[in-house]
Design a protein around this motif. Structure first.
Motif, PDB file in Angstrom:
ATOM      1  N   ILE A 281       0.856  -1.175   0.000  1.00 21.11           N
ATOM      2  CA  ILE A 281       0.000   0.000   0.000  1.00 21.11           C
ATOM      3  C   ILE A 281       0.894   1.227   0.000  1.00 21.11           C
ATOM      4  O   ILE A 281       2.046   1.180   0.457  1.00 21.11           O
ATOM      5  N   CYS A 282       0.391   2.320  -0.508  1.00 20.21           N
ATOM      6  CA  CYS A 282       1.134   3.576  -0.482  1.00 20.21           C
ATOM      7  C   CYS A 282       0.937   4.255   0.864  1.00 20.21           C
ATOM      8  O   CYS A 282      -0.183   4.285   1.409  1.00 20.21           O
ATOM      9  N   ARG A 283       1.987   4.821   1.360  1.00 17.99           N
ATOM     10  CA  ARG A 283       1.910   5.453   2.670  1.00 17.99           C
ATOM     11  C   ARG A 283       0.999   6.682   2.638  1.00 17.99           C
ATOM     12  O   ARG A 283       0.361   7.008   3.644  1.00 17.99           O
ATOM     13  N   ASN A 284       0.927   7.360   1.490  1.00 20.12           N
ATOM     14  CA  ASN A 284       0.105   8.574   1.411  1.00 20.12           C
ATOM     15  C   ASN A 284      -1.299   8.302   0.877  1.00 20.12           C
ATOM     16  O   ASN A 284      -1.991   9.216   0.437  1.00 20.12           O
ATOM     17  N   ASP A 285      -1.731   7.045   0.911  1.00 15.00           N
ATOM     18  CA  ASP A 285      -3.078   6.684   0.474  1.00 15.00           C
ATOM     19  C   ASP A 285      -4.094   7.191   1.510  1.00 15.00           C
ATOM     20  O   ASP A 285      -3.985   6.881   2.704  1.00 15.00           O
ATOM     21  N   VAL A 286      -5.100   7.946   1.031  1.00 14.43           N
ATOM     22  CA  VAL A 286      -6.141   8.463   1.921  1.00 14.43           C
ATOM     23  C   VAL A 286      -7.523   7.990   1.490  1.00 14.43           C
ATOM     24  O   VAL A 286      -8.541   8.503   1.982  1.00 14.43           O
ATOM     25  N   GLY A 287      -7.596   7.013   0.581  1.00 17.04           N
ATOM     26  CA  GLY A 287      -8.877   6.490   0.136  1.00 17.04           C
ATOM     27  C   GLY A 287      -9.431   7.251  -1.049  1.00 17.04           C
ATOM     28  O   GLY A 287      -8.854   8.239  -1.526  1.00 17.04           O
ATOM     29  N   GLY A 288     -10.587   6.782  -1.549  1.00 16.63           N
ATOM     30  CA  GLY A 288     -11.205   7.406  -2.708  1.00 16.63           C
ATOM     31  C   GLY A 288     -12.163   8.517  -2.334  1.00 16.63           C
ATOM     32  O   GLY A 288     -12.499   8.717  -1.154  1.00 16.63           O
ATOM     33  N   GLN A 289     -12.612   9.216  -3.367  1.00 12.82           N
ATOM     34  CA  GLN A 289     -13.521  10.326  -3.155  1.00 12.82           C
ATOM     35  C   GLN A 289     -14.978   9.869  -3.133  1.00 12.82           C
ATOM     36  O   GLN A 289     -15.736  10.229  -2.237  1.00 12.82           O
ATOM     37  N   ARG A 290     -15.399   9.066  -4.113  1.00 13.40           N
ATOM     38  CA  ARG A 290     -16.777   8.583  -4.196  1.00 13.40           C
ATOM     39  C   ARG A 290     -16.869   7.072  -3.992  1.00 13.40           C
ATOM     40  O   ARG A 290     -17.906   6.568  -3.589  1.00 13.40           O
ATOM     41  N   SER A 291     -15.808   6.361  -4.297  1.00  5.28           N
ATOM     42  CA  SER A 291     -15.754   4.917  -4.088  1.00  5.28           C
ATOM     43  C   SER A 291     -14.523   4.597  -3.262  1.00  5.28           C
ATOM     44  O   SER A 291     -13.504   5.306  -3.324  1.00  5.28           O
ATOM     45  N   LEU A 292     -14.600   3.507  -2.499  1.00  5.99           N
ATOM     46  CA  LEU A 292     -13.519   3.126  -1.578  1.00  5.99           C
ATOM     47  C   LEU A 292     -13.186   4.275  -0.629  1.00  5.99           C
ATOM     48  O   LEU A 292     -12.019   4.625  -0.397  1.00  5.99           O
ATOM     49  N   VAL A 293     -14.221   4.867  -0.076  1.00  5.69           N
ATOM     50  CA  VAL A 293     -14.023   5.942   0.899  1.00  5.69           C
ATOM     51  C   VAL A 293     -13.452   5.347   2.182  1.00  5.69           C
ATOM     52  O   VAL A 293     -13.986   4.375   2.731  1.00  5.69           O
ATOM     53  N   ASN A 294     -12.374   5.940   2.668  1.00 12.75           N
ATOM     54  CA  ASN A 294     -11.651   5.443   3.845  1.00 12.75           C
ATOM     55  C   ASN A 294     -11.207   3.989   3.662  1.00 12.75           C
ATOM     56  O   ASN A 294     -11.078   3.243   4.632  1.00 12.75           O
ATOM     57  N   LYS A 295     -11.003   3.597   2.412  1.00 14.63           N
ATOM     58  CA  LYS A 295     -10.471   2.274   2.071  1.00 14.63           C
ATOM     59  C   LYS A 295      -9.214   2.473   1.218  1.00 14.63           C
ATOM     60  O   LYS A 295      -9.046   3.500   0.557  1.00 14.63           O
ATOM     61  N   TRP A 296      -8.353   1.482   1.246  1.00 13.66           N
ATOM     62  CA  TRP A 296      -7.130   1.573   0.451  1.00 13.66           C
ATOM     63  C   TRP A 296      -7.471   1.563  -1.038  1.00 13.66           C
ATOM     64  O   TRP A 296      -8.239   0.730  -1.510  1.00 13.66           O
ATOM     65  N   THR A 297      -6.854   2.462  -1.755  1.00 13.17           N
ATOM     66  CA  THR A 297      -7.001   2.478  -3.219  1.00 13.17           C
ATOM     67  C   THR A 297      -5.749   1.984  -3.921  1.00 13.17           C
ATOM     68  O   THR A 297      -5.764   1.810  -5.146  1.00 13.17           O
ATOM     69  N   THR A 298      -4.677   1.742  -3.173  1.00 16.76           N
ATOM     70  CA  THR A 298      -3.406   1.313  -3.780  1.00 16.76           C
ATOM     71  C   THR A 298      -3.013  -0.086  -3.332  1.00 16.76           C
ATOM     72  O   THR A 298      -1.860  -0.497  -3.528  1.00 16.76           O
ATOM     73  N   PHE A 299      -3.945  -0.832  -2.728  1.00 15.26           N
ATOM     74  CA  PHE A 299      -3.612  -2.164  -2.223  1.00 15.26           C
ATOM     75  C   PHE A 299      -3.490  -3.168  -3.365  1.00 15.26           C
ATOM     76  O   PHE A 299      -4.397  -3.308  -4.194  1.00 15.26           O
ATOM     77  N   LEU A 300      -2.343  -3.855  -3.404  1.00 14.25           N
ATOM     78  CA  LEU A 300      -2.102  -4.953  -4.334  1.00 14.25           C
ATOM     79  C   LEU A 300      -1.407  -6.071  -3.571  1.00 14.25           C
ATOM     80  O   LEU A 300      -0.728  -5.821  -2.561  1.00 14.25           O
ATOM     81  N   LYS A 301      -1.550  -7.286  -4.071  1.00 16.15           N
ATOM     82  CA  LYS A 301      -0.872  -8.415  -3.432  1.00 16.15           C
ATOM     83  C   LYS A 301      -0.386  -9.382  -4.502  1.00 16.15           C
ATOM     84  O   LYS A 301      -0.944  -9.458  -5.599  1.00 16.15           O
ATOM     85  N   ALA A 302       0.665 -10.113  -4.162  1.00 21.31           N
ATOM     86  CA  ALA A 302       1.252 -11.104  -5.068  1.00 21.31           C
ATOM     87  C   ALA A 302       1.646 -12.325  -4.255  1.00 21.31           C
ATOM     88  O   ALA A 302       1.836 -12.256  -3.032  1.00 21.31           O
ATOM     89  N   ARG A 303       1.795 -13.424  -4.950  1.00 28.24           N
ATOM     90  CA  ARG A 303       2.179 -14.662  -4.280  1.00 28.24           C
ATOM     91  C   ARG A 303       3.695 -14.712  -4.103  1.00 28.24           C
ATOM     92  O   ARG A 303       4.462 -14.376  -5.011  1.00 28.24           O
TER      93      ARG A 303
END
Length: 761
Positions: free
Chosen positions: A267-289
């Motif tokens: 996740i990005c440290r400066n992530d503050v969530g989305g404006q209309r979707s994913l409010v107060n949710k991570w918008t930069t979350f990714l995962k890999a095996r």
């Protein structure tokens, strides 16, 4: 052949399976038990009465303290000696919380306590600690002072705060977190039942933010292991937080049931969530095996998917540390553990690769081939990659794509495409790891300290084989740190003080990183150890310190060739000697145990010192054991000189010379007439010094009963027949009552007792 059986065979054969030969046994060169570590090698222990579970450890080099969290306690211990100058804070859960916990069906004596799970440095004077609080998570600030000489260690209960999203409810659940600035990033279960797992950001001035709730594509029954902050570039806005966890794989094949995969999330440290979707949710979350597997033929790999621990080894470039991860297997067919190493370049490459995509419940997971919106999901809003000042400025299509595609298609492969170190078919599993980068005479080496579930620590050094791109692990030591074999739950390492600290459910332990003197007293033994901490200084195997001007300093970790390093050793060639005597027809044991468990012992024999040496052959009469050679039914031809050799790493050195003298049976019994040169081992009339000793061995001193029987036989009378015995005196059937026996003995007819003059007494 079934796939499970094939994977089992591959694991047993190891990395050399493709070459058709099994790998060498991973046997430690030195194995030290708990009593020896405690008595000779500086092992120190610390434990509290009526407490347990020393999971949270914080090493503070500036204050010179080891902070630890346990059941109902916070501890401050001296780094030099954890058994001295300890400070304690009693931090129990309130009575009403414990009663509420008990009403919920939990064990009030085992679960309804405050188990400290989180411990971080907050600023120069305070720590931040969180505990389970009897299923009521709680956090508090701890004043620890600024300098080592300040005896300050106290907690302000009035500043306690809610620990939800920071500490788990259940003491059996693990939590992982990192404190960056004044913000806490944690992976934890946020509900009482342990079903709502989240990656949560709290504290600080920005609003709290978390992962999407109850979405298996984001998190599916995760078990969080570790969290780290790694800068991406010189711009702080590009910094990322990396989470390491294992979870039930959503991309598993149908019909295989639950399959656990190791993951790395960002996740990005400066992530503050989305404006209309994913409010107060991570918008930069990714995962890999995270893949840690042994490559096999036909593409059948043996995977280690149960991620246990991660250690971030800092390098000169803070943006590119090395990631050391410990894995175990989830298979019920075989058991094994492995250590894999990852580079940040490979991790970033996986997050820049294709996204995993699945259009319906019956479709296979494939690489997404459609258009990826701009800015690319996972990128941080910064000047480096565009003009977006915040994640709230991201277009809706970017937010929606990130919500439905958190998984990357390409996995992260380990350095060298295989595990650095693995152990299979051993009675333990890896649990924790700590790594120290050591400067040696011929380069830098990474020394791995691996904790196990039986209370032991493995010391492994990674040595280049043909080049620095292909590494070879050397198992130097196996140390039994905890006597009760309780699993190691935490490891911390101090390079400055050369100490290792381990925690378990029972106690805390402190142990030096090296025991150079235990390798031996000869230059060859010190050289063959290939321990980057140790070197030969001309007289002993001691701690190697770089930039010291010592003429006789010898160290070569990469090759470890005593022929080159120890040619000037004045004691080279001298072999300890021992005299041994054996009686013809009996057994004789030739004992020789090398210090190194990796050495192969070779025995040679020569009749006289002038005769050529020949190898001792094993047969029905000559038996080889772990501690030497057993000669059964010694013969006269066995007399001579036996030389014990140790072969290790292509170098052979003599360890012990045994001279065996065989004594004849008649000679040993003292029956050889004086003056018989063929039977007596000495000049005529000379009494052999060991004859009386052997006569005592074959004819031990007679007891009182033996002397009675001997007198009776000499007078032509048989000795009395012993009575049958079937129980304690006076109680069994074979023994008369005491009164009857006394009456028969003293008052019976003389004819039964016999004439007095005939008594041997």
């Amino acid at each position: 052949m079934s796939r499970t059986l094939l994977l089992f065979l591959l694991l047993l054969r190891g990395p050399a399976a493709a070459a058709g030969r099994p790998p060498p046994a991973a046997t430690p060169r030195l194995k030290l038990a708990f009593p020896e570590l405690r008595a000779r090698h500086g092992l120190r222990l610390f434990a509290l009465e009526r407490s347990c579970c020393y999971e949270a450890l914080l090493l503070d080099e500036e204050r010179g303290r080891l902070f630890a969290g346990a059941q109902n306690h916070l501890l401050s211990l001296a780094l030099d000696d954890i058994s001295q100058r300890d400070r304690k804070i009693y931090w129990p859960a309130p009575v009403e919380w414990r009663e509420e916990c008990n009403w919920a069906g939990k064990d009030i004596t085992a679960e309804c306590m405050n188990f400290v799970k989180i411990l971080h440095p907050y600023n120069r004077t305070h720590l931040y600690a969180c505990g389970t609080g009897a299923f009521h998570p709680v956090c508090a600030f701890v004043e620890a002072g600024q300098h080592a000489e300040e005896p300050v260690f106290k907690l302000d209960p009035r500043r306690a705060e809610d620990g939800k999203g920071k500490s788990p409810y259940d003491p059996r659940h693990a939590a992982a977190s990192v404190l960056v600035g004044e913000e806490l990033y944690s992976g934890v279960a946020t509900d009482l039942m342990g079903r709502d797992f989240t990656i949560f950001r709290s504290l600080g001035r920005r609003p709290s933010i978390r992962t999407e709730q109850h979405d298996s594509r984001w998190l599916n029954e995760p078990k969080f292991v570790a969290v780290f902050w790694v800068p991406e570039s010189e711009d702080p806005d590009d910094d990322k937080i990396y989470f390491f966890f294992r979870e039930t794989a959503v991309e598993r094949q149908q019909g295989l049931g639950k399959t656990s995969f190791a993951r790395i999330g960002q996740i990005c440290r400066n992530d503050v969530g989305g404006q209309r979707s994913l409010v107060n949710k991570w918008t930069t979350f990714l995962k890999a095996r995270l893949v840690c597997a042994v490559p096999g033929p036909d593409g059948a790999d043996t995977h280690f998917d149960e991620l246990r621990d991660v250690f971030l080894l800092q390098t000169r470039d803070k943006r590119n540390p090395l990631v050391y991860a410990v894995f175990s297997t989830s298979s019920s067919v075989f058991q094994g553990s492995a250590v894999c190493v990852y580079t940040m370049a490979d991790i970033r490459r996986a997050f820049l690769g294709p996204f995993a995509h699945k259009e319906g419940p019956n479709y296979q997971w494939v690489s997404y081939q459609g258009r990826v919106p701009y800015p690319r999901p996972g990128m941080c809003p910064s000047k480096t990659f565009g003009t977006f000042g915040s994640t709230k400025d991201f277009p809706d299509e970017v937010i929606q794509f990130a919500r439905h595609h958190p998984l990357m298609y390409n996995p992260v492969l380990p350095h060298g495409q295989r595990p650095l170190f693995l152990q299979a078919a051993v009675p333990y599993t890896f649990t924790r790891i700590a790594v120290d980068r050591v400067t040696a005479a011929d380069g830098h080496y990474d020394v791995l300290f691996i904790g196990t579930d039986v209370g032991s620590v493995l010391k492994v050094v990674s040595v280049p084989k043909e080049s620095w791109h292909r590494m070879e692990p050397l198992l130097l030591e196996e140390l039994q740190v905890f006597q009760d074999a309780s699993p190691i739950t935490s490891l911390q390492l101090s390079s400055k003080r050369q100490q290792l600290y381990a925690g378990s459910a029972a106690a805390l332990a402190q142990l030096p990183l090296h025991r150079c003197g235990a390798y031996g007293k000869a230059c060859a033994e010190c050289c063959l150890a290939r321990d980057p901490y140790c070197a030969w200084d001309g007289t002993a195997c001691t701690r190697y310190v770089p930039n010291t001007k010592r003429r006789f300093r010898r160290q070569d970790v990469r090759n470890g060739d005593p022929n080159v390093l120890c040619s000037e050793d004045p004691r080279r060639g001298s072999v300890p000697q021992k005299q041994l005597y054996g009686v013809e027809g009996s057994t004789a044991f030739l004992e020789c145990v090398p210090k190194s468990l990796q050495a192969r012992v070779l025995w040679t024999y020569q009749r006289t010192p002038e005769d050529p040496q020949r190898e001792v052959q094993v047969d029905e009469r000559v038996v080889r054991t772990e501690r030497g050679v057993l000669l059964r039914s010694v013969q006269r031809t066995d007399a001579g000189h036996y030389l014990c050799h140790a072969t290790e790493h292509g170098f052979t050195q003599p360890l012990l010379r045994l001279s065996l003298e065989v004594i004849g049976t008649r000679q040993a019994a003292g029956m050889v007439p004086a003056g018989d040169p063929q039977l007596a081992a000495g000049p005529p009339g000379h009494k052999v010094w060991y004859r009386d000793f052997l006569q005592l061995v074959e004819r031990p001193p007679l007891g009182a009963a033996d002397r009675v029987c001997q007198r009776l036989w000499s007078r032509g009378r048989p000795p009395p027949r012993p009575r049958a015995y079937a129980g304690p005196p006076g109680r069994g059937q074979g023994e008369e009552p005491r009164k009857a026996r006394r009456r028969r003995t003293h008052e019976g007819p003389r004819a039964e007792r016999g004439p007095r003059s005939a008594s041997p007494w």
